[in-house]
Design an enzyme around this catalytic site. Structure first.
Site, PDB file in Angstrom:
ATOM      1  CG  ASP A   1     -37.409 -16.218  -8.370  1.00  0.00           C
ATOM      2  OD1 ASP A   1     -38.254 -16.175  -9.307  1.00  0.00           O
ATOM      3  OD2 ASP A   1     -36.375 -15.522  -8.360  1.00  0.00           O
TER       4      ASP A   1
ATOM      5  CG  ASP B   1     -38.042  -3.919  -9.010  1.00  0.00           C
ATOM      6  OD1 ASP B   1     -36.970  -3.775  -9.627  1.00  0.00           O
ATOM      7  OD2 ASP B   1     -38.754  -4.940  -9.095  1.00  0.00           O
TER       8      ASP B   1
ATOM      9  CD  GLU C   1     -36.840  -1.518 -12.970  1.00  0.00           C
ATOM     10  OE1 GLU C   1     -35.977  -2.218 -13.501  1.00  0.00           O
ATOM     11  OE2 GLU C   1     -37.822  -2.024 -12.374  1.00  0.00           O
TER      12      GLU C   1
ATOM     13  CE1 TYR D   1     -31.181 -13.973 -10.727  1.00  0.00           C
ATOM     14  CE2 TYR D   1     -29.769 -13.314 -12.543  1.00  0.00           C
ATOM     15  CZ  TYR D   1     -31.026 -13.417 -11.991  1.00  0.00           C
ATOM     16  OH  TYR D   1     -32.112 -12.981 -12.672  1.00  0.00           O
TER      17      TYR D   1
END
Lengths: 653, 653
Positions: free
Chosen positions: A345, A381, A410, A523
């Protein structure tokens, strides 16, 4: 070839603050005292003078300030930067011929030695300085020489020399051929207060709706701002708010196949509706987002954006900029992988692309776009999976134009990479605190962060949990565990954050065999009871208020650990610069059992513990009398697992 | 402006060995293994390759050697320099595309995944490397591609990849636009063995005569060479041997007025007969001196010269080069002083002289003159009272031409100055060992010397006494004290020295109230009994033989202190690189009382203590059985105040 430095007898070394000897800037906070220092010495016994040239990076002219000798050839100037941005400094030093002479003159005079010839030498020195003097300084030196000449009697001359008024004029008339200049100019990044003192709350806006089953919106988030503000947070951080990829979308609990109604992970950014500059339509519009940013400010909250530079397979970049990705010989795009694991993904950018310049510029424009909406804090991120030279460039570019911008890395990665990301410009960093649990682990880790060169550039941000991490200490520690880890984070580090509301609701069910939350919000859309209050909520609110009110908790490096007689009780002292705010913090690390310990107060340089100390527990209002050496504590985790004791200094608290 | 380093994803930092990040060379010894290392890492999970370019300074071409990952992103290459002089090195690193691919390919293949497309990617990578390949490498890569193409069956192809033979060819065909080069080139000073391992004996040649009352000569010194050689010394150091000033000459016991027959201090250099390039005529001629230098070599002794750059008032320089001195308004030359104290027999050079270049060149020529007589070791008197940039220049100049030259700094001064003198080129330095007496003091000091950055550039030389220093530990400790301090110096530091024969004769009478010898040899000629033997003499001889025979005593930094249960007993382990030579040394620091202690053997990285250890005491031949944890020792200072225990490794000793 003979060195040109022949007459420059003074040596300068160990200039601080510096990172890799000037390759990277040191960091500091506006309006805070910063010690600029160096080891400075010469051969022999002559007196030395030293100064630091300082300027704001965009200024043309340097200002000169004197350094003072502290001890062991170490010299200091205390500098208070008054603007955010970059300052530069350089150190100079030279033999102070007049002071050297004056020193000898006085000793000889006091020892009753003949000083007529000495007096003439002093005059020669001032006459020498006259050659380099101009204007006011020249006049002053001439006037002093006349005065010395006119003064009758050796005692009167001696007193004129002793109380001399020409130090400043001599200082400004120094012989440049004898001045040593340290060959490097050092940068200092000055940032706003929140870069060093910040309290973060992370939430998924899509779970903000009061109505079960509904997709949360920015308007729903506005409704819960009072709750977050009451807990005392000042940064409100959202996971990505962009359109979410549909191709290879992950389902609940990270399953490979999503159901039609599964919302997908917000970190799989981009679909046919847009990418990093668009908003997922179910959250609202760009106008709604800007309103949320403004409303947050009213509650003392700054919105922090997530910067996740990666794409879902249906991100528009893939078609528009195919060269930014790696293509396989079968015509497919390379997805993220850690063989044999596949992350279908997610497509990483190819930072070795021939069009790396185009890629860099576009990514920079993403940050600029969100700055345009009123955001100036970014949580980045996984920065360690993108080219490090890119971050160095983009942070410098952004901060040149928007020096108020804060970047939190992060960087849950290896130590050298974490350190490098901090050196090249990240304002703050996630840390290993999340996995440091025992007294020994915590003491060693915090000591490394605060007592080594890291203190000049690495600003920790302690997170007890994240959407990716539910440690056994929280899962098994239940509410007591949540309170203990929160109090540690909030008092060991001046910046910390939690992922809520799972934290204050004490949600603690892990995925079996993993250190992760089951039914992970990454999710699925959650429905929370935003009106439910817990003991954890209450303690969070108290400690955040205590943090605001106590200057010693606004910095991380001002800490000393205390010796305790029980491995389950950790104790440390936090203090501000003038020891007006001194806290003794003791925490029981065991969420299930009461522990007691004797605690020995640590030595603090420049501060003396009184024999009898009055301390007030800021967590519950209790008052105790401590002694300046060993003291007894007992902490029941079901009642309150910690003391946060404010020391009454000079009978005031 | 966008950085040009776009595609250079690998980061290099913390390059070692380095001193002030390359501002000064690190030091090492010829034929000894030196670890060149750096922290090297990149974003993501790609494999990295790294190499070091090395060349001898006068060579044109760099040679490239691969670095290997050790742990925590730290990479090492073990380099053994085979010449003395200066080497240079630089570190490179890059993403190893083939290794990264091979790694993933094998994991996918082992997990039973489809790898047809993967194979094609591998071929693309090798084809890419072909573009940068030439000659043999190109042929090899082409051949391998053909072979891969011809090989049938995925398993066979997999095994061809696994056992690939093209690592070297790929390595040499790297894409330079993706290679990170650390921006600094580092120097390493490689010196001969004696720079790191030396045993010094200082004597006044004028006291060498066998005939009472006679002025000793170089020929007399030749007669006592066998004695000094039998004690195991390898450097024979003389105080200055030049004409001694007559003006303001000091008398016995440093009195201000000399009698007509007082010889004066040899450090008051120069009179009408000459200065730093002449020999005091009562010692002999330049021919006699050269003969002494040659004779000494036959006994394994190198002569070390004293370099004391200062002048007596009647030194010829004063008339010939007045500008090298400071002149006072009354027409006199400025003598040395520390107001109100005066040192009227000594004139310092004025290193701020307008003719500093002339001064520097002349002083350099002094060193060259003595090198011409066969000397290559110099003990530099008070280097910290002469301009430090001068030393930096002159040592570099001399060592460029005579890389075998050794300079010992008599830098009994403040820590930062001592460190600087070592950084700028002094081979060895006097230390604070002379004043470190307790177990805690010794452990802390030796730990600082051996476990911090000092280990890369500061080579200690431990002296229990000098003509200037008789510590209370020697004065009150009598013979036992002399033996204890000698054994400590000889085993804690690979270079040490004594001032004799007062040391081995246990001469211990101080000037009342001072830490100095009374009737100091600096101001009078002594007559010694060169045939008198003491226990101290015997122990010196034994420990120097032990030093020669045990590699672990040839380096200072290979030391670990052991925990002991008695503050009067210090214990440390010395070891060589392969742990073939491991010594446990325990010393009773109290010269008057027997002490016992339990000793816990320290952890050594890469070495395991056996449960049962046989140790041989090299000082007295005794054999003991030790265990791998706690062991008992008892040391009577009147018998033998120390154990020097060699550990039987693999049943051999």
């Amino acid at each position: 070839m003979i060195s040109s430095a022949g007459k420059k007898r003074v040596i300068i070394s160990n200039v601080l603050p510096s990172v890799d000897d000037g390759l990277f800037p040191a960091k500091t906070i506006i309006n805070q005292k910063l010690n600029i220092s160096a080891d400075i010495f010469a051969d022999g016994h002559d007196e030395i003078a030293a100064s630091v040239l300082i300027k704001y990076s965009s200024e043309k002219l340097w200002k000169e300030y004197p350094l003072a000798l502290v001890n062991n050839d170490h010299w200091i100037y205390s500098f208070v930067p008054e603007k955010i941005g970059t300052y530069q400094f350089q150190i100079l030093a030279w033999i102070d011929a007049f002071a050297s002479w004056k020193n000898g003159f006085e000793k000889k005079y006091n020892a009753g030695q003949e000083v007529d010839v000495e007096l003439k030498i002093g005059v020669q020195i001032v006459e020498g300085a006259l050659k380099n003097a101009t204007g006011k300084n020249k006049a002053q030196l001439q006037q002093w020489l006349s005065l010395l000449n006119e003064t009758e009697g050796i005692e009167e001359k001696g007193s004129l020399i002793k109380n001399n008024t020409i130090t400043e004029a001599l200082y400004k008339s120094k012989d440049k051929s004898r001045v040593t200049t340290y060959p490097r100019i050092f940068d200092i990044t000055v940032e706003r207060e929140r870069a060093g003192f910040s309290t973060w709350y992370e939430l998924f806006p899509r779970s903000a709706s009061a109505e079960p089953g509904a997709h949360g919106t920015f308007s729903d988030v506005i409704k819960i701002l009072p709750r977050i503000s009451r807990m005392g947070f000042d940064v409100l951080y959202f996971p990505p708010i962009h359109p979410i990829g549909k191709v290879n979308r992950k389902g609940r609990n990270n399953s490979l196949k999503a159901n039609d109604d599964d919302p997908g992970s917000p970190w799989a950014i981009g679909n046919e509706k847009g990418g990093h500059k668009e908003i997922h339509s179910q959250l609202g519009t760009i106008k709604d987002f800007k309103k949320l940013v403004q409303e947050s400010k009213k509650y003392g909250l700054e919105v922090a954006m997530d910067i996740a530079f990666q794409c879902a397979p249906d991100h528009p970049y893939v078609l528009k900029h195919p060269s930014w990705f790696k293509w396989r010989p079968d015509g497919t795009v390379q997805h993220a992988e850690n063989p044999p694991k596949k992350y279908e993904d997610i497509l990483p950018f190819n930072f070795e692309s021939e069009d790396w310049e185009g890629l860099w510029k576009e990514l920079k424009s993403v940050i600029e776009y969100w700055i345009g909406t009123g955001v100036s804090i970014f949580r980045v991120d996984n920065p360690h999976t993108k080219a490090i030279p890119f971050w160095e460039w983009v942070i410098k570019e952004i901060k040149n134009q928007y020096p108020e911008t804060i970047f939190l890395a992060e960087a849950f990665t290896r130590p050298r990479i974490m350190e490098r990301l901090a050196k090249i410009g990240f304002t703050q960093s996630y840390t290993y605190f999340t996995w440091r649990h025992t007294k020994k682990e915590l003491e060693e880790y915090v000591t490394e962060l605060t007592q080594t060169n890291l203190k000049y550039y690495f600003r920790p941000n302690f997170w007890p949990n994240t959407p990716d991490i539910l440690t056994p200490e929280l899962a098994a520690g239940k509410e007591n565990g949540h309170i203990i880890r929160l109090l540690l984070a909030a008092t060991l580090s001046s910046s910390y954050g939690i992922y809520g509301p799972v934290y204050e609701l004490n949600i603690d069910e892990p995925m079996p065999g993993k250190e992760e939350y089951i039914h992970n919000e990454k999710y699925e859309i959650k429905h929370w009871n935003w009106d439910f209050y817990t003991k954890t909520y209450e303690i969070i609110s108290r400690i955040n208020r205590i943090r605001k009110e106590n200057a010693s908790l606004h910095s991380t490096i001002n800490i000393k650990f205390a010796e305790t007689t029980n491995e389950q009780i950790i104790c440390y002292v936090k203090y501000d610069e003038d020891y007006k705010n001194v806290l003794i913090i003791a925490v029981n690390l065991d969420p299930r059992n009461t522990h007691s310990a004797n605690i020995k107060l640590p030595l603090l340089e420049g501060f003396e513990w009184d024999d009898n100390i009055t301390v007030h527990d800021l967590l519950n209002g209790d008052k105790y009398h401590w002694k300046g050496d060993w003291n007894y504590v007992e902490l029941n985790p079901y009642d309150m697992p910690a003391h946060v004791l404010r020391v009454a200094v000079n009978n005031t608290i």
